[in-house]
Design a protein around this motif. Structure first.
Motif, PDB file in Angstrom:
ATOM      1  N   SER A  71      -3.225  -7.395  -3.775  1.00  0.00           N
ATOM      2  CA  SER A  71      -2.389  -8.276  -2.968  1.00  0.00           C
ATOM      3  C   SER A  71      -1.961  -7.572  -1.677  1.00  0.00           C
ATOM      4  O   SER A  71      -1.502  -6.426  -1.693  1.00  0.00           O
ATOM      5  N   GLY A  72      -2.107  -8.278  -0.554  1.00  0.00           N
ATOM      6  CA  GLY A  72      -1.654  -7.732   0.721  1.00  0.00           C
ATOM      7  C   GLY A  72      -0.167  -7.446   0.718  1.00  0.00           C
ATOM      8  O   GLY A  72       0.295  -6.459   1.294  1.00  0.00           O
ATOM      9  N   GLU A  73       0.596  -8.301   0.050  1.00  0.00           N
ATOM     10  CA  GLU A  73       2.048  -8.107  -0.023  1.00  0.00           C
ATOM     11  C   GLU A  73       2.379  -6.834  -0.802  1.00  0.00           C
ATOM     12  O   GLU A  73       3.253  -6.065  -0.399  1.00  0.00           O
ATOM     13  N   LYS A  74       1.667  -6.599  -1.900  1.00  0.00           N
ATOM     14  CA  LYS A  74       1.932  -5.393  -2.702  1.00  0.00           C
ATOM     15  C   LYS A  74       1.528  -4.130  -1.935  1.00  0.00           C
ATOM     16  O   LYS A  74       2.202  -3.114  -2.019  1.00  0.00           O
ATOM     17  N   ARG A  75       0.427  -4.203  -1.180  1.00  0.00           N
ATOM     18  CA  ARG A  75       0.033  -3.042  -0.374  1.00  0.00           C
ATOM     19  C   ARG A  75       1.091  -2.747   0.680  1.00  0.00           C
ATOM     20  O   ARG A  75       1.466  -1.602   0.897  1.00  0.00           O
ATOM     21  N   LEU A  76       1.582  -3.797   1.324  1.00  0.00           N
ATOM     22  CA  LEU A  76       2.613  -3.617   2.345  1.00  0.00           C
ATOM     23  C   LEU A  76       3.902  -3.094   1.714  1.00  0.00           C
ATOM     24  O   LEU A  76       4.578  -2.246   2.288  1.00  0.00           O
ATOM     25  N   LEU A  79       3.536   0.581   1.168  1.00  0.00           N
ATOM     26  CA  LEU A  79       3.688   1.284   2.441  1.00  0.00           C
ATOM     27  C   LEU A  79       5.159   1.314   2.848  1.00  0.00           C
ATOM     28  O   LEU A  79       5.664   2.334   3.324  1.00  0.00           O
ATOM     29  N   PHE A  80       5.858   0.220   2.635  1.00  0.00           N
ATOM     30  CA  PHE A  80       7.300   0.148   2.910  1.00  0.00           C
ATOM     31  C   PHE A  80       8.041   1.213   2.105  1.00  0.00           C
ATOM     32  O   PHE A  80       8.865   1.953   2.638  1.00  0.00           O
ATOM     33  N   GLU A  81       7.741   1.312   0.808  1.00  0.00           N
ATOM     34  CA  GLU A  81       8.393   2.302  -0.040  1.00  0.00           C
ATOM     35  C   GLU A  81       8.052   3.722   0.421  1.00  0.00           C
ATOM     36  O   GLU A  81       8.892   4.611   0.377  1.00  0.00           O
ATOM     37  N   PHE A  82       6.819   3.899   0.880  1.00  0.00           N
ATOM     38  CA  PHE A  82       6.424   5.206   1.389  1.00  0.00           C
ATOM     39  C   PHE A  82       7.225   5.556   2.638  1.00  0.00           C
ATOM     40  O   PHE A  82       7.675   6.687   2.807  1.00  0.00           O
ATOM     41  N   PHE A  83       7.443   4.580   3.514  1.00  0.00           N
ATOM     42  CA  PHE A  83       8.287   4.816   4.687  1.00  0.00           C
ATOM     43  C   PHE A  83       9.718   5.109   4.276  1.00  0.00           C
ATOM     44  O   PHE A  83      10.373   5.966   4.879  1.00  0.00           O
ATOM     45  N   THR A 116      -1.747   0.448  13.824  1.00  0.00           N
ATOM     46  CA  THR A 116      -0.882  -0.620  14.343  1.00  0.00           C
ATOM     47  C   THR A 116       0.349  -0.792  13.467  1.00  0.00           C
ATOM     48  O   THR A 116       1.481  -0.859  13.957  1.00  0.00           O
ATOM     49  N   ILE A 117       0.146  -0.858  12.149  1.00  0.00           N
ATOM     50  CA  ILE A 117       1.269  -1.031  11.218  1.00  0.00           C
ATOM     51  C   ILE A 117       2.219   0.166  11.299  1.00  0.00           C
ATOM     52  O   ILE A 117       3.441   0.002  11.312  1.00  0.00           O
ATOM     53  N   ILE A 118       1.667   1.353  11.377  1.00  0.00           N
ATOM     54  CA  ILE A 118       2.500   2.559  11.434  1.00  0.00           C
ATOM     55  C   ILE A 118       3.303   2.584  12.731  1.00  0.00           C
ATOM     56  O   ILE A 118       4.501   2.882  12.719  1.00  0.00           O
ATOM     57  N   GLU A 119       2.677   2.239  13.847  1.00  0.00           N
ATOM     58  CA  GLU A 119       3.403   2.206  15.117  1.00  0.00           C
ATOM     59  C   GLU A 119       4.542   1.185  15.078  1.00  0.00           C
ATOM     60  O   GLU A 119       5.653   1.470  15.522  1.00  0.00           O
TER      61      GLU A 119
END
Length: 140
Positions: A71-76, A79-83, A116-119
């Motif tokens: 799921s794209g939402e789960k991947r995001l 990444l959110f939790e990693f940030f 792009t997402i990281i920026e």
């Protein structure tokens, strides 16, 4: 067993899975550099990884696969939790930035999309925001 024990256990398993993924990413080139080890040490502390868990993850014969959610939402969300982990000490260095990029690519983002997402994340992730706001901002 009280339900709170299950939650804490689940939370620790989630933290260990994140840590194992980070260790796998750090070792992707065959060796963990001293700089990468220092970053892993920081994340082990932030994620409450025990010394025994740390040693187990770091064994060469233990290869933890990087689990990419479909799921794209789960991947995001990962990444959110990693940030969240990365910004826990209100600072991020160049080594952590490179690791974040590798993590985003390992989650299934193309290199261009990952950058792009990281920026965008660096621009908006200066305070505590909830996932729904983060997701909304990433999609705009």
């Amino acid at each position: 067993m009280p339900i709170i024990d299950l939650y804490e256990h689940s939370e620790q398993r989630h933290n260990l899975a994140h840590f194992a993924t980070l260790a796998s990413l750090a070792a992707v080139d065959g060796e963990i550099s001293p700089e990468e080890k220092a970053i892993l040490d920081k994340f082990a502390f932030k994620l409450n990884i025990t010394e025994e868990e740390y040693k187990e993850v770091m064994k060469k014969e233990n290869k933890y696969p990087i689990q990419t959610p479909h799921s794209g939402e789960k991947r995001l969300k990962r990444l959110f939790e990693f940030f969240q982990m990365s910004f826990a000490d209100q600072s991020i260095d160049d080594d952590q930035k490179r690791l974040i990029e590798r993590y985003a690519i390992a989650l299934g983002y193309s290199p261009d999309t990952a950058i792009t997402i990281i920026e965008k994340s660096y621009g908006i992730f200066c305070g505590k925001i909830d996932f729904e706001d983060y997701q909304y901002l990433m999609e705009k």
